[in-house]
Design an enzyme around this catalytic site. Sequence first.
Site, PDB file in Angstrom:
ATOM      1  N   CYS A  58       0.886  -1.167   0.000  1.00 22.33           N
ATOM      2  CA  CYS A  58       0.000   0.000   0.000  1.00 22.33           C
ATOM      3  C   CYS A  58       0.918   1.208   0.000  1.00 22.33           C
ATOM      4  CB  CYS A  58      -0.917   0.025   1.211  1.00 22.33           C
ATOM      5  SG  CYS A  58      -1.835   1.581   1.333  1.00 22.33           S
ATOM      6  N   CYS A  88      -0.498   4.403   2.517  1.00 21.93           N
ATOM      7  CA  CYS A  88      -0.401   4.358   3.985  1.00 21.93           C
ATOM      8  C   CYS A  88       0.087   2.970   4.348  1.00 21.93           C
ATOM      9  CB  CYS A  88      -1.715   4.730   4.657  1.00 21.93           C
ATOM     10  SG  CYS A  88      -3.186   4.154   3.806  1.00 21.93           S
ATOM     11  N   SER A  89      -0.804   2.105   4.799  1.00 24.89           N
ATOM     12  CA  SER A  89      -0.410   0.722   5.013  1.00 24.89           C
ATOM     13  C   SER A  89      -1.662  -0.143   5.102  1.00 24.89           C
ATOM     14  CB  SER A  89       0.470   0.573   6.250  1.00 24.89           C
ATOM     15  OG  SER A  89      -0.008   1.383   7.293  1.00 24.89           O
ATOM     16  N   CYS A  90      -2.586   0.043   4.155  1.00 25.51           N
ATOM     17  CA  CYS A  90      -3.799  -0.761   4.088  1.00 25.51           C
ATOM     18  C   CYS A  90      -3.396  -2.231   4.026  1.00 25.51           C
ATOM     19  CB  CYS A  90      -4.617  -0.395   2.858  1.00 25.51           C
ATOM     20  SG  CYS A  90      -5.194   1.308   2.900  1.00 25.51           S
TER      21      CYS A  90
END
Lengths: 120, 235, 117
Positions: free
Chosen positions: B122, B125-127
């Site tokens: 991702c 962000c950090s999905c």
Amino acid sequence: MPKKNLNKLREKIPLLEDIGKDGRVWSDLCKQYGVENPDPPWRITLESTCEVLNEGACALPVLERRDEEDKLSEEIYKDVPYPERQLLALAHSMIKKGFFREEELGVQMEKVYKRLSAGT
Amino acid sequence: MSKSDKHDHNAAPMVDEISDFEVLEVAVRELCIEKGLFTQEDHNEWTEYMHTLGPLPAGRLVAKAWLDPEYKQLCIDDPVKASLEVGIDWINSMPSKFGTPSDYCNPRILVDTPTLKHVVVCTLCSCYPRPILGQSPEWYRTPNYRRRMVRWPRQVLSEFGLQLPEDVEIRVADSNQKTRYVVMPIRPDGTEGWTEDQLTEIVTRDCLIGVALPRADRKADDKRPIHKAVHPYGH
Amino acid sequence: MSKSHHVEKATGIGDPQCFKGEAGKPKFGVGDKVRIRNLPDIFYTRSQMYLREAEATVVKLVYESPPAEDEAWDNTDSPEWFYSVLFRQTDLWPDYPQKFAGDTLETELSERWLEPL
């Protein structure tokens, strides 16, 4: 993020900087006490705090928090390991957004420390 | 009497020290509650949910699909329904009952073939497919991984110990909107006749993100070094 | 539409499932060649810079949803189709090694970001 806000975010917060420098991180505590759990016990409650801040009134939207965490992690808190760094970044964002003041946080920490030391 | 005196000598070791970070976490949470940003009940509900999360359901989903072609098809066609069979309800098990920006209810299973290898990132962000895979590892959240995986996937994968031949297509899935990806790797050699439980054990978190391949002799992810970003923000 | 309205609508159904049927007829189909628009993103977007003006192929119609640009402001009035699109890495990065010309990247974009080729 507009430059003015970014500069404001980058201002250091002495209370949090000191914790970053002097606080004992989980990996050190694990070594000393022979504990193997990879995560400190407070990691899940920290994640929950981040989640609920994104719900309801949405005080701190998830993308904004992660963006600020990335910036702070590469600058002010770059020498602090994870997840300690995530916690410092969250406290930093909350203070910069004016949800509470650095002094208030200091007072609250004293209260919490007394309670935890006495209560167990 | 110190904390440890109350514990039996055979109990697992524990950290008998209150750290500044532990205190800070509680203090931040209590101030948020005091300021009315959320309630203790909301927080408790999330914490309870978070405690249930981990990578095992996704590993089991893959193991089941390896054994059952019909189930594999269901994973492709209707991942929400397929997840129910491994105990994960994307829609109703979360405290919000409809997903959150971190956990939208649109899972997708990316099926590897001998000539196609998927890997998930991702960049924004950090999905991460948290309902079925638990919390993301630290390296997945670093700007270093997020920026470089889309640009130099073969180099990053080789840093994870995964070198792929030229004739295998690497497909990077950038999870930038509402889909949450899980990689279904190929069943490795040496697992003939294995049960679902045995197979589940080798489908580790890293295999499900796509940075590792399952192996009959490996039940845990290798430890990953954390690289700092090469070009920090503002440069 | 307020955020609480959206919550009510999505509860027990899921997000993005709750927007199903609201985007009308999809403009693109699987196999269509498209180019990613370079729209201004003054406030908020989730369409990455590295995809702008690149060519891609639609590989899947994934769901209907308000685009991130609207949703960030709680505007859920105009859902759009979302497409999973496939890029060749050599189209995204001029210096991507030719011997790995088969490598690809897949991601999702809402309809407003795509133009037909």
